[in-house]
Design an enzyme around this catalytic site. Structure first.
Site, PDB file in Angstrom:
ATOM      1  N   ASP A 141       0.865  -1.197   0.000  1.00  0.00           N
ATOM      2  CA  ASP A 141       0.000   0.000   0.000  1.00  0.00           C
ATOM      3  C   ASP A 141       0.892   1.235   0.000  1.00  0.00           C
ATOM      4  OD1 ASP A 141      -1.803  -2.063   0.466  1.00  0.00           O
ATOM      5  OD2 ASP A 141      -2.971  -0.945   1.953  1.00  0.00           O
TER       6      ASP A 141
ATOM      7  N   LYS B 231      -6.969   3.275  -3.125  1.00  0.00           N
ATOM      8  CA  LYS B 231      -7.334   3.274  -1.716  1.00  0.00           C
ATOM      9  C   LYS B 231      -7.527   4.707  -1.255  1.00  0.00           C
ATOM     10  CE  LYS B 231      -5.125   1.914   2.685  1.00  0.00           C
ATOM     11  NZ  LYS B 231      -3.989   1.190   3.286  1.00  0.00           N
TER      12      LYS B 231
ATOM     13  N   LYS C 193     -10.289   0.182  -2.144  1.00  0.00           N
ATOM     14  CA  LYS C 193     -10.115  -0.046  -0.708  1.00  0.00           C
ATOM     15  C   LYS C 193     -10.341   1.247   0.078  1.00  0.00           C
ATOM     16  CE  LYS C 193      -6.777  -1.293   2.887  1.00  0.00           C
ATOM     17  NZ  LYS C 193      -5.421  -1.761   3.201  1.00  0.00           N
TER      18      LYS C 193
END
Lengths: 825, 319
Positions: free
Chosen positions: B156, B219, B255
């Site tokens: 991430d 995300k 996400k």
């Protein structure tokens, strides 16, 4: 352990875990059903004078849940006697209610709001079951709006003395409301009515009577005195009986344009006030600079809110050509996961159509489009049982199609393309309606210009179908007149303090014969008066008073003249005898001037009106002398009339730039702006008394608020008005803003009233003429302002220049401008 | 996840006509949870699905091997056995989607998951100077490589907010592309840190640019910004995912992270995905919920479904 998790069927946790389907999520109906049972097992009476009344021998109507077909209750088909009883109870209650202090009425309205809030869930369920609309909407829209409306109007009751100074209550209000938002729309009538000190007899729609009866009961629980709010159920004919009842002082209607027209004709000449909130075919205008994904959701709100059974439904999607296909694809994609189902199911976007007859009518419209070769897009996943119709998108249609022209009142969207903003506005306004509209773009200058250019009572920017009690809702053109909500809505439930309810004697009106004339022929003899020249030897030079339109003097279309006769019988001049074609020409001229005049800077309009005052005063003696010649009144008296006219011009000149509108305090994060827009072209027939002051009092407020007018001066004493056209010319008033037609008042009023492109008609003449004007206005749903043959004192400031004049000169448009770009740091 | 988004050449023309109207987005976001809901066994099934989408996360300065280990065992056994039995879901093998930790804890997590007999659960590591990204590109890329070397299967990253805020979208693209290369086989989630992007147009553009650069997921946030996973932001991002899919045929995952705590919210997140992207996105391959305390609330709801009583928090094993 819950039993249903064990079953190894389609509805087991394991299977749902795989499919990720939605399941049933019904709102419980047990309390609503218990409430129905509380009333003689679902047999309702009428609610009159604070109690249930069950007259004998009445027919009944069985109301059903449209989503299931299940019978819910029976209600009474009221008759004349029931209307009489309800109206007399309201009339009796009015005696005390109208004198109840503002603060006390405010407490009552506040209590009603509180009590509805306490029973919110019951209201939401009853409304959803009765109408077929989704519980989600009744819970999140209808009922919260109702509660807010009562709170808001509790405030207006409290503030009536300060905020509505110069106005008083009207009397008994007959409310007639439709089935699409049964409780919300009746609230829009009764909250302002009660706040302003009126009492109400309400007729709910046939399909949806239950929430009105529930409200009557809850109002009684809240302590509202008996008779202040009465509910009489019945059919359309009973509605007419209510509207026609002599003790009803005002009819407040929401519903179809057709019924609105009927009510206008029915009440014509009766002296009753009337407000009409009618149909629509509102545009949703999408520019290439719009956020298309958000627009898709906006369209959902516009046309699939309440199954499209919304008077302001955005039923015409106008899309800029370059993004048309993209937007239509997105809409179709959106419909693939659009859910239609039982109104109490909390997973649906859309519920049932109110009744089979309505569903059929929608179906017929869509079939007619199919016949024309239009493309119809529908989803098939709708319940097989119950009264449902799928959300529908019709493309490949044109302005000539029925589905584009007429209000369908169902979940049917038609899509048209446009090339430029100018064309978008033209298409938006290419309709007899003018209730709402929305504009979708991120370009602010374009959004505001489009919002101001769309002729409709509400324009939403980047949203659609938002409502709030602080912003009036109502139409332009054949969508009606009057507003529900906001301060502007209060004027529908008050009359000027000085004025009594007009109760003209019933007049027999011959529609065909009205206003027919035989023109005057030459007159000779000693009643001929030519002004004598200075040396007393030569005959005076004849002065011909022509008519005046388009900024020019004009001869009558058919050259006939009418003599103007002094009190001693002397003919002092001739004026043109105007006819149908003169009306036609003058209205054309007025329209040509109207758009530009409305857009002029207010300051500029003020300058012109002050200049008129200046120029009129210069001619003070000459104009006074003319009044003296015509009327025989003393010169002093006539000079006073000129002076008052000058003052009045100043009064309205002052208002040029002080009545543009307000920012409304709605619940929107952003700005809701009320704009006082001109009506357009107003026809005005002046009274005989005060030939100058009457004329000035009427033309000035209309003109300063941006209207163009076609005005008929005093029939007996027209010359003062004709003196004024020189004043107009020297004061830089653009040609066509004021158009003067001389002749027979009723003859000209007939053609003005019948003209489809006049937006409002003011008539100060006879009772018969007043009735005619109101009756004829129904055809294109003109606004009217008539005197029922009663004189007013034009010299009195309240009567001659009150707020009423402003109210009549404008129509309110509310523009909703949501704001916000900042969402975080 | 065989058909990873390979990314495409940077195309500035995609960014030219981006319009996002925040008030309208908010209105839609507000009704997502009112137009749909799930009850009874539907709710249970949906909540279990949400569990499988959770990136069970700990990102704290005081993380050590012991709490990471506890987290991993919880990840492997997210719902009490009796509840799973009660719902007849023993065969479903329900675990969370991944565990998410700092780079320095990747090795601990890999080890703990192995111990929990759950090596199939991927370890996701935040990287690239998380949460601010204010370190040199060289060290940011090196961080990725080290985390991958330690066994992280998902990375991430945070995007360069300086570039985004100054309109240097090509710069954002190039960096993310380099990060994707550094990831190798590991999947790349790009954190937009939407709370620091100023407006929704930037959120939409950043979404598109990251997808062009080859993101497997986009995300919302690090959890450390002032505003984190909120529905309006999510709507804007999933609409960008939809556009990218329509234009390229590649499905990119989504996400949300930060502030997702209630079981009810997790259903609304699933509703949002189902409505806006469709059922294909409704699984851990294309949807993840970054959360730490959410799981406990879900378990309590499941407890109620099974036993008809509301559970006390202390009855649920903490992570």
């Amino acid at each position: 352990m819950a039993a249903d998790t064990k079953t190894n069927t389609k509805n087991s946790v394991a299977e749902i875990f795989k499919s990720m389907d939605y399941g049933p999520a019904p709102e419980a109906d047990n309390v609503a059903k218990a409430w129905l049972n509380d009333h003689d097992n679902g047999e309702f009476g009428l609610f009159i004078d604070g109690k249930w009344v069950k007259p004998d021998g009445r027919k009944t109507y069985q109301t059903k849940n449209p989503a299931t077909g299940e019978p819910l209750a029976t209600t009474i088909q009221g008759e004349q006697e029931d209307v009489d009883l309800a109206v007399s109870s309201a009339k009796k209650a009015y005696e005390t209610w109208s004198k109840t202090p503002n603060h006390v009425r405010a407490r009552h309205l506040y209590s009603i709001a509180r009590h509805i809030q306490k029973h919110m869930r019951l209201f939401s369920v009853v409304e959803a079951m009765d109408n077929g609309k989704t519980f989600r909407e009744t819970r999140d829209a209808d009922i919260p709006i109702v509660v807010r409306h009562f709170y808001h109007h509790a405030g207006w009751a409290q503030l009536m003395d300060t905020e509505m100074r110069g106005w008083k209550s009207v009397g008994v209000i007959g409310g007639i409301v439709p089935w699409n938002f049964p409780l919300m729309l009746l609230t829009w009538k009764i909250a302002p009515a009660l706040a302003m000190g009126n009492t109400v007899v309400l007729k709910p729609a046939t399909y949806t009577r239950l929430s009105a009866l529930l409200l009557a009961e809850v109002c009684a629980e809240a302590g509202l005195p008996p008779g202040v709010f009465n509910v009489v159920t019945g059919n359309g004919a009973m509605g007419s009986k209510l509207a026609d009842h002599p003790d009803v002082d005002k009819v407040a209607f929401t519903g179809s344009t057709g019924v609105g027209q009927t009510l206008r004709r029915l009440t014509a000449g009766s002296g009753k006030k009337l407000s009409l909130e009618l149909g629509g075919k509102s545009p949703v205008v999408v520019f290439e600079t719009a956020d298309l994904d958000s627009t898709v959701e906006g369209v959902v709100d516009a046309i699939w809110f309440n199954q499209g059974q919304v008077c302001s439904a955005g039923s015409r999607l106008l899309v800029q050509e370059g993004i048309h296909d993209k937007l239509v694809d997105k809409l179709k994609e959106r419909l693939t996961h659009f859910r239609v189902g039982d109104s109490l199911d909390k997973t649906v976007d859309m519920g049932a159509i109110v009744d089979e007859s309505q569903r059929k009518s929608i179906e017929e419209y869509v079939e007619s489009a199919r016949q024309e070769g239009a493309e119809i897009f529908q989803i098939s996943a709708i319940p097989k049982k119950g009264c449902f119709y799928p959300p529908t998108i019709i493309t490949n249609v044109q302005t000539v199609s029925r589905v584009v022209v007429e209000e369908i009142f169902g979940p049917v969207l038609v899509v048209l393309k446009f090339r430029t903003a100018k064309e978008a506005i033209a298409l938006s306004n290419n309709t007899i309606y003018g209730l709402g509209g929305s504009v979708w773009t991120e370009n602010i200058p374009l959004a505001l210009e489009a919002a101001l250019s769309i002729k409709a009572g509400t324009v939403w920017i980047n949203c659609h179908n938002l409502f709030d009690s602080a912003a009036g809702f109502g139409g332009y053109k054949q969508s009606g007149y009057g507003r529900d909500g906001g301060k502007e809505g209060l004027f529908e439930y008050v009359r000027p303090s000085w004025e009594k309810r007009p109760r003209p004697e019933p007049v027999q009106l011959d529609l065909k014969a009205f206003g027919q004339i035989v023109q005057a022929r030459p007159t000779i003899g000693n009643n001929q008066k030519n002004e004598i020249s200075a040396d007393g030897k030569l005959p005076g030079i004849d002065r011909t008073f022509k008519m005046y339109y388009g900024g020019k003097q004009a001869r009558p279309d058919a050259p006939y003249a009418r003599p103007v006769v002094s009190p001693n019988g002397t003919v002092i001049a001739h004026v043109g005898e105007g006819n149908r074609k003169d009306v036609r020409n003058a209205v054309e001229a007025a329209h040509a001037a109207s758009a530009g005049w409305g857009k002029r800077a207010a300051h500029n309009r003020a300058q012109i009106v002050y200049y008129m005052a200046e120029n009129l005063e210069l001619r003070r003696d000459e104009v006074a002398n003319r009044i003296h010649q015509m009327t025989g009144r003393s010169m002093d008296d006539c000079k006073t009339e000129v002076d008052l006219s000058v003052q009045r011009l100043f009064h309205w000149g002052a208002y040029c730039d002080k009545y543009g509108g307000t920012v409304q305090e709605t619940t929107l994060y952003g700005c809701t702006v009320k704009v006082h827009e001109p009506m357009g072209v107003i026809g005005i027939a002046c009274p005989d008394e005060y030939p100058l002051l009457g004329f000035v009092s009427l033309f000035a407020p209309a003109v300063i608020r941006g209207n163009a007018i076609v005005i008929v001066p005093s029939e007996k004493y027209p010359l003062s008005a004709l003196d004024l056209y020189q004043v107009f010319d020297t004061s830089d008033l653009p040609g066509g803003v004021v158009n003067i037609l001389t002749g027979d008042r009723n003859h000209l009023s007939k053609y003005l009233s019948e003209h489809q492109d006049i937006q409002s008609m003011w008539y100060f003449g006879t009772a018969e003429g007043s009735k005619f004007v109101e009756y004829m206005s129904a055809e294109n749903v003109k606004r009217t302002w008539v005197n029922y043959g009663l004189a007013r004192d034009w010299t009195d400031p309240e009567q001659g220049q009150g707020e009423e004049f402003l109210y009549q000169s404008i129509q309110c448009k509310n523009i909703w401008i949501p704001m916000g770009d900042i969402f975080a740091n | 996840m065989s058909d990873r988004n390979p990314g495409i050449e940077f195309d500035a023309s995609w960014l030219e006509h981006v319009y996002v109207n925040l008030p309208a987005v908010k209105r839609r976001a507000e009704t997502l949870g009112t137009r749909r809901c799930v009850k009874k066994q539907w709710q249970s099934a949906w909540l279990l699905r949400a569990v499988t989408c959770i990136d069970l996360t700990t990102l704290s300065g005081d993380d050590t091997a012991s709490n990471v280990s506890r987290l991993c065992f919880k990840a492997a056994n997210p719902v009490r056995d009796d509840l799973i039995k009660g719902l007849q879901m023993e065969d479903a093998g329900i675990t969370v989607g991944a565990v998410c930790v700092y780079p320095s804890r990747v090795a601990d997590a890999v080890k703990a998951l192995k111990a929990a007999n759950a090596s199939h659960i991927p370890v996701a590591s935040v990287a690239t100077g998380f949460p601010t990204g204010q370190t040199p590109l060289k060290t940011r890329l090196e961080e990725i490589r080290m985390a991958v070397a330690d066994g992280a299967r998902e990375i991430d990253i945070v995007i360069n907010r300086e570039y985004a805020l100054t309109g240097n979208w090509r710069g954002v693209y190039e960096e993310v592309k380099a990060m994707r290369e550094a990831c190798g086989e590991a999947h790349l989630k790009t954190i937009l840190a939407t709370g620091e992007l100023g407006n929704m147009v930037n959120v939409y553009k950043a979404s598109l640019v990251c997808m062009m650069a080859g993101a497997d997921f986009i995300k919302t946030s690090t959890g450390k910004e002032g505003v984190n996973a909120i529905f309006p932001v999510a709507l804007v991002m999933v609409r960008a995912i939809r556009e990218y899919y329509q234009k390229t045929g590649y499905k990119v995952g989504f996400k949300p992270a930060g502030g997702i705590r209630s079981a009810k919210d997790s259903c609304t997140w699933l509703i949002l995905i189902k409505e806006e992207l469709g059922d294909e996105w409704l699984n851990g391959h294309l949807f993840r919920l970054g959360a730490s305390s959410l799981l406990i609330d879900i378990e309590r709801q499941l407890f109620h479904q099974v036993y008809g009583r509301y559970a006390a928090t202390h009855e649920i094993p903490m992570s």
